[in-house]
Every structure is written in structure tokens, then in C-alpha cells.
Design a protein around this motif. Structure first.
Motif, short mmCIF file in Angstrom:
data_model
loop_
_atom_site.label_atom_id
_atom_site.label_comp_id
_atom_site.label_asym_id
_atom_site.label_seq_id
_atom_site.Cartn_x
_atom_site.Cartn_y
_atom_site.Cartn_z
N SER A 1 0.83 -1.21 0.00
CA SER A 1 0.00 0.00 0.00
C SER A 1 0.86 1.26 0.00
N ASN B 1 -6.05 -5.67 -5.34
CA ASN B 1 -6.52 -5.73 -3.96
C ASN B 1 -6.17 -4.46 -3.18
N ARG B 2 -4.94 -4.00 -3.30
CA ARG B 2 -4.52 -2.82 -2.53
C ARG B 2 -5.17 -1.54 -3.05
N THR C 1 -8.16 -1.33 -4.26
CA THR C 1 -9.52 -1.36 -3.69
C THR C 1 -9.49 -0.96 -2.22
N LYS C 2 -8.52 -1.51 -1.48
CA LYS C 2 -8.42 -1.17 -0.05
C LYS C 2 -8.11 0.31 0.16
#
Lengths: 137, 137
Positions: free
Chosen positions: A26, A58-59, A61-62
Motif C-alpha cells: 500500500s 486488492n490494494r 480497492t483497499k
């Protein structure tokens, strides 16, 4: 709400920041947005550390979920997304610069020429320049 | 050497720092050593975030491996270990304080009274006090 964020393990702000940031990928995404002007999947995938595309997805989206970045459709190409940092995301600059300072001093990291000096001598000017650069692209 | 560290994914000092630090538990251990005077397994396990003992054992070994902490037998009790931060470990203070600043501003973290002000107004004095406190216990 069952799909809300899980409760924090403590009220400590260091823990809160670390829970939200998650793992190192991230912060590397935020780094690329701040210092390389990265905005697209292609940009992020071009980075030296070679993030895997599923980890990247994934990151992203997070990071959107916690309000560090926002994504919008590219007006020039409706199939791709353009990401940019929010004010909350830009406030991670001091964290990244202190990681850079430590990684340079203790782990043989090679920062871009002059970057750490600029940070050390004038933090506010540094932040201002980053914000100007970020809104320009 | 086959048991040496794996090669870094880049020369970036931010990446170097993040690869060495690993996940959030390592930084929480450093936090407890800096601000709570934690030195023993019992101290670390008492922390609000409730680190699991196997995770704790793993991270203490890793932190020793990268020279952020050192462990020695407790002279009062040969079965237990006492851990302390090295100079390299203490140099993580600015990283932790910037995480704390961000977590307070954006994630409702509750820092100890006065801590962030002390950091903001006099970083060098803050570092000096931390070093004095760390060598006192």
C-alpha cells in the motif's frame, strides 16, 4: 454492520495507521503516486518492485475503501481507471520521507539526489511542492 | 550465502525500510519499547493489541536479525530474555511519530496527551529525551 471495518485493536494512533495501511505494498503504491506521478495499472506495474497484478488490484480497492486514493474512469479511455491521492493520502508524505531517511541511513537505500535534503531543510515547502505536482498531472 | 537475506526488490530506501520492517507487529513492538519501556515477553504480551505469542517470538527474532533490537539473558532470571533497542531501532522514532500524527488526524487515534505537540515543536529535544529514557531502564 457486518461488512463494516473490523474494530480496532486499540486506540493508539500508530496502531490505527498501521491497521489501515496494511502491508508494504500500500505504501509503495502511495510512493509511486507521489513521486512518479503513477495513476494507472500500467504505471504501478512498471515499478521496480514488480507488484503482482492481483496484489495491486486488492490494494487499490483497499486504499479507495479507506479514502487514501480515489479512482475514476479515464475520460480518454472508458475501460481504464485513473487513480489519484486524496488529501488524506498526501498526508502520508512525512511517513514516507521518514521511512526513506531510515532506509537510507540503515539499509543502504539510494534515494533520488537531493530528495532527503529538501525534506530535511524545508518540510513545509516540500509538502507544498508535492501538492502542486500532484494536482498538475 | 543461502541463509542470507533475500535480495531487495529495488534500491529505493522506502522499499528497503518496508522490506526490513515487515508487517505492523514489528513497529508495534518498537513502539512498546520506546514509549512503554517494554523489555520482556510479558511486557509485549500485555499490550492492548494482544499480539499472539508465536507472532511475537517470530518478530523478536526478525528484529534481532536486522539489528533493530538486541536480546540478552536477564541477569536476575536466566530463563528470561531482556530486549532493548539499538541506535538503529531508536532511529525509527520519526517514522512512528509521523504514523501517530497521521493516525490521529485521519483515523481517530488517541495519542497520549502532549506527545504530538512535543514532537512537532522540538524534534531534536524529543529524540534526546527518548534516548535518555531508553538508557535509564
Amino acid at each position: 454492520m457486518t461488512d463494516g471495518p473490523s474494530p480496532r485493536r486499540s486506540t493508539c494512533p500508530i496502531n490505527a495507521a498501521l491497521e489501515v495501511l496494511g502491508d508494504r505494498w500500500s505504501l509503495l503504491i502511495v510512493r509511486d503516486m507521489l513521486f512518479e506521478g503513477a495513476r494507472t495499472y500500467k504505471d504501478f506495474l512498471a515499478s521496480q518492485e514488480r507488484i503482482a497484478i492481483n496484489v495491486l488490484a486488492n490494494r487499490l480497492t483497499k486504499l479507495q475503501g479507506v479514502g487514501i486514493i480515489v479512482g475514476e474512469r479515464d475520460p480518454q479511455d472508458g475501460r481504464s481507471m485513473l487513480y489519484r491521492l486524496t488529501a488524506k493520502g498526501m498526508d502520508l508524505v512525512p511517513v514516507l520521507m521518514e521511512l526513506s531517511t531510515w532506509g537510507t541511513r540503515h539499509e543502504d537505500g539510494q534515494p533520488p539526489n537531493g530528495l532527503l535534503d529538501a525534506w530535511r531543510t524545508d518540510r513545509e515547502g516540500f509538502m507544498k511542492n508535492i501538492r502542486i505536482a500532484a494536482t498538475a498531472h
